[in-house]
Design an enzyme around this catalytic site. Structure first.
Site, PDB file in Angstrom:
ATOM      1  N   LYS A 289       0.767  -1.157   0.201  1.00  0.00           N
ATOM      2  CA  LYS A 289      -0.013  -0.122  -0.191  1.00  0.00           C
ATOM      3  C   LYS A 289       0.908   1.351   0.020  1.00  0.00           C
ATOM      4  O   LYS A 289       0.726   2.084  -0.840  1.00  0.00           O
ATOM      5  CB  LYS A 289      -0.837  -0.093   1.347  1.00  0.00           C
ATOM      6  CG  LYS A 289      -1.973  -1.131   1.424  1.00  0.00           C
ATOM      7  CD  LYS A 289      -2.885  -1.128   2.352  1.00  0.00           C
ATOM      8  CE  LYS A 289      -1.990  -1.490   3.782  1.00  0.00           C
ATOM      9  NZ  LYS A 289      -1.682  -2.453   4.033  1.00  0.00           N
TER      10      LYS A 289
ATOM     11  N   ARG B 266     -10.354   1.359   7.812  1.00  0.00           N
ATOM     12  CA  ARG B 266     -10.188  -0.370   8.373  1.00  0.00           C
ATOM     13  C   ARG B 266     -11.496  -0.657   9.148  1.00  0.00           C
ATOM     14  O   ARG B 266     -11.793  -0.110  10.293  1.00  0.00           O
ATOM     15  CB  ARG B 266      -8.929  -0.689   9.404  1.00  0.00           C
ATOM     16  CG  ARG B 266      -7.494  -0.195   8.767  1.00  0.00           C
ATOM     17  CD  ARG B 266      -6.573  -0.551   9.529  1.00  0.00           C
ATOM     18  NE  ARG B 266      -5.653   0.102   8.909  1.00  0.00           N
ATOM     19  CZ  ARG B 266      -4.252  -0.222   8.834  1.00  0.00           C
ATOM     20  NH1 ARG B 266      -4.070  -1.390   9.527  1.00  0.00           N
ATOM     21  NH2 ARG B 266      -3.252   0.295   8.161  1.00  0.00           N
TER      22      ARG B 266
ATOM     23  N   ARG C  22      11.333  -5.869   5.535  1.00  0.00           N
ATOM     24  CA  ARG C  22      11.063  -4.518   5.494  1.00  0.00           C
ATOM     25  C   ARG C  22      12.122  -3.518   6.229  1.00  0.00           C
ATOM     26  O   ARG C  22      12.282  -3.971   7.363  1.00  0.00           O
ATOM     27  CB  ARG C  22       9.741  -3.904   5.662  1.00  0.00           C
ATOM     28  CG  ARG C  22       9.486  -2.625   5.587  1.00  0.00           C
ATOM     29  CD  ARG C  22       8.041  -2.215   5.481  1.00  0.00           C
ATOM     30  NE  ARG C  22       7.383  -2.636   6.725  1.00  0.00           N
ATOM     31  CZ  ARG C  22       6.041  -2.460   6.685  1.00  0.00           C
ATOM     32  NH1 ARG C  22       5.452  -1.836   5.583  1.00  0.00           N
ATOM     33  NH2 ARG C  22       5.544  -2.864   7.711  1.00  0.00           N
TER      34      ARG C  22
ATOM     35  N   ARG D  13      10.529  -1.716  11.533  1.00  0.00           N
ATOM     36  CA  ARG D  13       9.600  -1.204  12.186  1.00  0.00           C
ATOM     37  C   ARG D  13       9.357  -2.005  13.527  1.00  0.00           C
ATOM     38  O   ARG D  13       9.254  -3.134  13.595  1.00  0.00           O
ATOM     39  CB  ARG D  13       8.060  -1.097  11.311  1.00  0.00           C
ATOM     40  CG  ARG D  13       8.089   0.250  10.717  1.00  0.00           C
ATOM     41  CD  ARG D  13       6.986   0.234   9.776  1.00  0.00           C
ATOM     42  NE  ARG D  13       5.698  -0.230  10.046  1.00  0.00           N
ATOM     43  CZ  ARG D  13       4.372  -0.061   9.341  1.00  0.00           C
ATOM     44  NH1 ARG D  13       4.526   0.415   8.175  1.00  0.00           N
ATOM     45  NH2 ARG D  13       3.531  -0.702   9.755  1.00  0.00           N
TER      46      ARG D  13
ATOM     47  N   ARG E  39      -1.782  -8.416  13.447  1.00  0.00           N
ATOM     48  CA  ARG E  39      -2.131  -7.374  12.369  1.00  0.00           C
ATOM     49  C   ARG E  39      -2.809  -8.176  11.360  1.00  0.00           C
ATOM     50  O   ARG E  39      -4.072  -7.459  10.829  1.00  0.00           O
ATOM     51  CB  ARG E  39      -1.054  -6.560  12.280  1.00  0.00           C
ATOM     52  CG  ARG E  39      -0.408  -5.666  12.796  1.00  0.00           C
ATOM     53  CD  ARG E  39       0.982  -5.219  12.644  1.00  0.00           C
ATOM     54  NE  ARG E  39       1.010  -4.437  11.248  1.00  0.00           N
ATOM     55  CZ  ARG E  39       2.373  -4.441  10.741  1.00  0.00           C
ATOM     56  NH1 ARG E  39       3.327  -5.127  11.133  1.00  0.00           N
ATOM     57  NH2 ARG E  39       2.383  -3.915   9.331  1.00  0.00           N
TER      58      ARG E  39
HETATM   59  P1  AP5 Z   1       4.730  -1.661   2.185  1.00  0.00           P
HETATM   60  O1  AP5 Z   1       4.454  -0.734   0.872  1.00  0.00           O
HETATM   61  O2  AP5 Z   1       5.300  -0.995   3.185  1.00  0.00           O
HETATM   62  O3  AP5 Z   1       3.216  -2.290   2.499  1.00  0.00           O
HETATM   63  P2  AP5 Z   1       2.230  -1.951   3.189  1.00  0.00           P
HETATM   64  O4  AP5 Z   1       0.891  -2.545   2.496  1.00  0.00           O
HETATM   65  O5  AP5 Z   1       2.025  -0.504   3.284  1.00  0.00           O
HETATM   66  O6  AP5 Z   1       2.103  -2.541   4.684  1.00  0.00           O
HETATM   67  P3  AP5 Z   1       2.043  -1.849   6.073  1.00  0.00           P
HETATM   68  O7  AP5 Z   1       2.592  -2.799   6.887  1.00  0.00           O
HETATM   69  O8  AP5 Z   1       2.799  -0.602   6.251  1.00  0.00           O
HETATM   70  O9  AP5 Z   1       0.479  -1.994   6.286  1.00  0.00           O
HETATM   71  P4  AP5 Z   1      -0.242  -1.643   7.465  1.00  0.00           P
HETATM   72  O10 AP5 Z   1      -1.345  -1.541   6.995  1.00  0.00           O
HETATM   73  O11 AP5 Z   1       0.101  -3.007   8.555  1.00  0.00           O
HETATM   74  O12 AP5 Z   1       0.733  -0.644   8.412  1.00  0.00           O
HETATM   75  P5  AP5 Z   1       0.228   0.969   8.604  1.00  0.00           P
HETATM   76  O13 AP5 Z   1       1.528   1.714   8.552  1.00  0.00           O
HETATM   77  O14 AP5 Z   1      -0.651   1.494   7.737  1.00  0.00           O
HETATM   78  O15 AP5 Z   1       5.478  -2.873   1.546  1.00  0.00           O
HETATM   79  C1  AP5 Z   1       5.909  -3.891   2.519  1.00  0.00           C
HETATM   80  C2  AP5 Z   1       7.253  -4.481   1.722  1.00  0.00           C
HETATM   81  O16 AP5 Z   1       6.904  -5.228   0.964  1.00  0.00           O
HETATM   82  C3  AP5 Z   1       8.347  -3.333   1.724  1.00  0.00           C
HETATM   83  O17 AP5 Z   1       9.716  -3.759   2.238  1.00  0.00           O
HETATM   84  C4  AP5 Z   1       8.347  -3.127   0.158  1.00  0.00           C
HETATM   85  O18 AP5 Z   1       9.710  -2.835  -0.319  1.00  0.00           O
HETATM   86  C5  AP5 Z   1       7.851  -4.676  -0.279  1.00  0.00           C
HETATM   87  N1  AP5 Z   1       7.022  -4.648  -1.620  1.00  0.00           N
HETATM   88  C6  AP5 Z   1       5.871  -3.910  -1.742  1.00  0.00           C
HETATM   89  N2  AP5 Z   1       5.461  -3.981  -2.837  1.00  0.00           N
HETATM   90  C7  AP5 Z   1       6.343  -5.245  -3.449  1.00  0.00           C
HETATM   91  C8  AP5 Z   1       6.235  -5.972  -4.393  1.00  0.00           C
HETATM   92  N3  AP5 Z   1       5.268  -5.673  -5.246  1.00  0.00           N
HETATM   93  N4  AP5 Z   1       6.915  -6.947  -4.670  1.00  0.00           N
HETATM   94  C9  AP5 Z   1       8.037  -7.277  -3.724  1.00  0.00           C
HETATM   95  N5  AP5 Z   1       7.879  -6.657  -2.550  1.00  0.00           N
HETATM   96  C10 AP5 Z   1       7.256  -5.525  -2.596  1.00  0.00           C
HETATM   97  O19 AP5 Z   1      -0.379   0.804  10.080  1.00  0.00           O
HETATM   98  C11 AP5 Z   1       0.238   0.530  11.289  1.00  0.00           C
HETATM   99  C12 AP5 Z   1      -0.451   0.438  12.580  1.00  0.00           C
HETATM  100  O20 AP5 Z   1      -1.031   1.738  12.573  1.00  0.00           O
HETATM  101  C13 AP5 Z   1      -1.657  -0.593  12.533  1.00  0.00           C
HETATM  102  O21 AP5 Z   1      -1.330  -1.749  12.751  1.00  0.00           O
HETATM  103  C14 AP5 Z   1      -2.653  -0.026  13.679  1.00  0.00           C
HETATM  104  O22 AP5 Z   1      -1.978  -0.458  14.871  1.00  0.00           O
HETATM  105  C15 AP5 Z   1      -2.630   1.639  13.410  1.00  0.00           C
HETATM  106  N6  AP5 Z   1      -3.622   2.088  12.274  1.00  0.00           N
HETATM  107  C16 AP5 Z   1      -3.077   2.587  11.114  1.00  0.00           C
HETATM  108  N7  AP5 Z   1      -4.408   2.925  10.427  1.00  0.00           N
HETATM  109  C17 AP5 Z   1      -5.349   2.674  11.346  1.00  0.00           C
HETATM  110  C18 AP5 Z   1      -6.581   2.753  11.283  1.00  0.00           C
HETATM  111  N8  AP5 Z   1      -7.395   3.170  10.263  1.00  0.00           N
HETATM  112  N9  AP5 Z   1      -7.460   2.316  12.380  1.00  0.00           N
HETATM  113  C19 AP5 Z   1      -6.891   1.910  13.308  1.00  0.00           C
HETATM  114  N10 AP5 Z   1      -5.568   1.886  13.640  1.00  0.00           N
HETATM  115  C20 AP5 Z   1      -4.879   1.862  12.470  1.00  0.00           C
END
Ligand code: AP5
Length: 214
Positions: free
Chosen positions: A13, A88, A127, A161, A172
């Site tokens: 994402k 979410r 990552r 992270r 998660r």
């Molecule tokens: P990356 O692009 O970082 O993946 P991502 O989908 O963004 O993964 P996240 O782990 O950041 O998502 P998340 O939703 O858990 O975290 P968030 O920060 O939003 O890619 C991942 C890896 O894969 C990288 O190393 C990249 O290089 C690689 N990659 C990417 N594409 C690739 C491909 N095509 N092929 C190969 N490799 C690839 O949320 C964190 C926390 O915040 C949550 O757990 C929660 O506690 C809180 N939070 C956030 N939003 C909310 C909400 N709306 N409500 C409640 N709590 C929330």
């Protein structure tokens, strides 16, 4: 154009959002990044958020709604929005629809980056993220930094992270399946769901999204 990007942890994402924002000039709402920056403050609420995130738990809906509301208000409403990591769960989805409606806007597309659970775990275990500019790399794939643990873009130190440890990743993913599945159903019914196979190279996934957005 107002877009929601959904997908399991590690589905890309953040990676795809960066490319889409560059191409379409959208306001990028990065829920996780905003929360991580709040968690660095020195107050009770920040400490609570830090603990919840480290365990892989979700932050309460009302808090998320206030952050999103603030973001929508503060940014240029003539540009579209890209919501990455929000909503979410159906209650957050409905809150977002309601907020956008107040500005005469709606959600045009929900992009679903589909990857398997094994791939999520594999990607998150490799990552690393730039502490300064937020650039994302992966030590297990071709997307490595040029120099060991140094950002190829700005030269700052790369870090893992807190919530990429196995226990937090498990939690998660559990929450993702419980909460996000129903949004996909809802977006499907609304005729705005766009599903993309996320297990392909980053550029291929991006080109597919752009093609489908036409
Ligand atoms: P990356 O692009 O970082 O993946 P991502 O989908 O963004 O993964 P996240 O782990 O950041 O998502 P998340 O939703 O858990 O975290 P968030 O920060 O939003 O890619 C991942 C890896 O894969 C990288 O190393 C990249 O290089 C690689 N990659 C990417 N594409 C690739 C491909 N095509 N092929 C190969 N490799 C690839 O949320 C964190 C926390 O915040 C949550 O757990 C929660 O506690 C809180 N939070 C956030 N939003 C909310 C909400 N709306 N409500 C409640 N709590 C929330």
């Amino acid at each position: 154009m107002n877009i929601i990007l959904l997908g399991p942890q590690g589905s890309g994402k953040g990676t795809q959002a960066g490319l889409l924002v560059q191409k379409y000039g959208l306001n990028w709402f990065e829920g996780g990044k905003i929360l991580r920056s709040i968690a660095r403050s020195d107050n009770e609420r920040a400490r609570e958020i830090k603990v919840m995130m480290k365990r892989g738990e979700l932050i309460p809906d009302e808090f998320m709604r206030l952050i999103a509301w603030d973001f929508i208000n503060k940014n240029d409403q003539n540009k579209g929005y890209l919501f990455d990591g929000y909503p979410r769960g159906v209650s957050q989805y409905e809150a977002l629809v309601d907020m956008l409606k107040r500005f005469g806007k709606g959600i045009d597309r929900v992009i679903y980056l589909n990857i398997s659970e094994d791939e999520s775990v594999r990607r998150l275990s490799g990552r690393v993220v730039c502490a300064k500019c937020g650039e994302i790399y992966n030590l297990n794939t071709e997307d490595k930094p040029r120099e060991d643990m140094k950002c190829s873009k700005c030269g700052s130190t790369l870090e893992r992270r807190d919530d990429d440890l196995p226990e937090a990743v498990k939690r998660r993913l559990e929450l993702y399946h419980q909460r996000t599945g129903p949004i996909l159903e809802r977006a499907g019914k609304d005729g705005i769901l766009l599903e993309v196979d996320g297990e392909r190279p980053i550029e291929t996934v991006f080109e597919d999204i752009v093609e489908q957005l036409k």
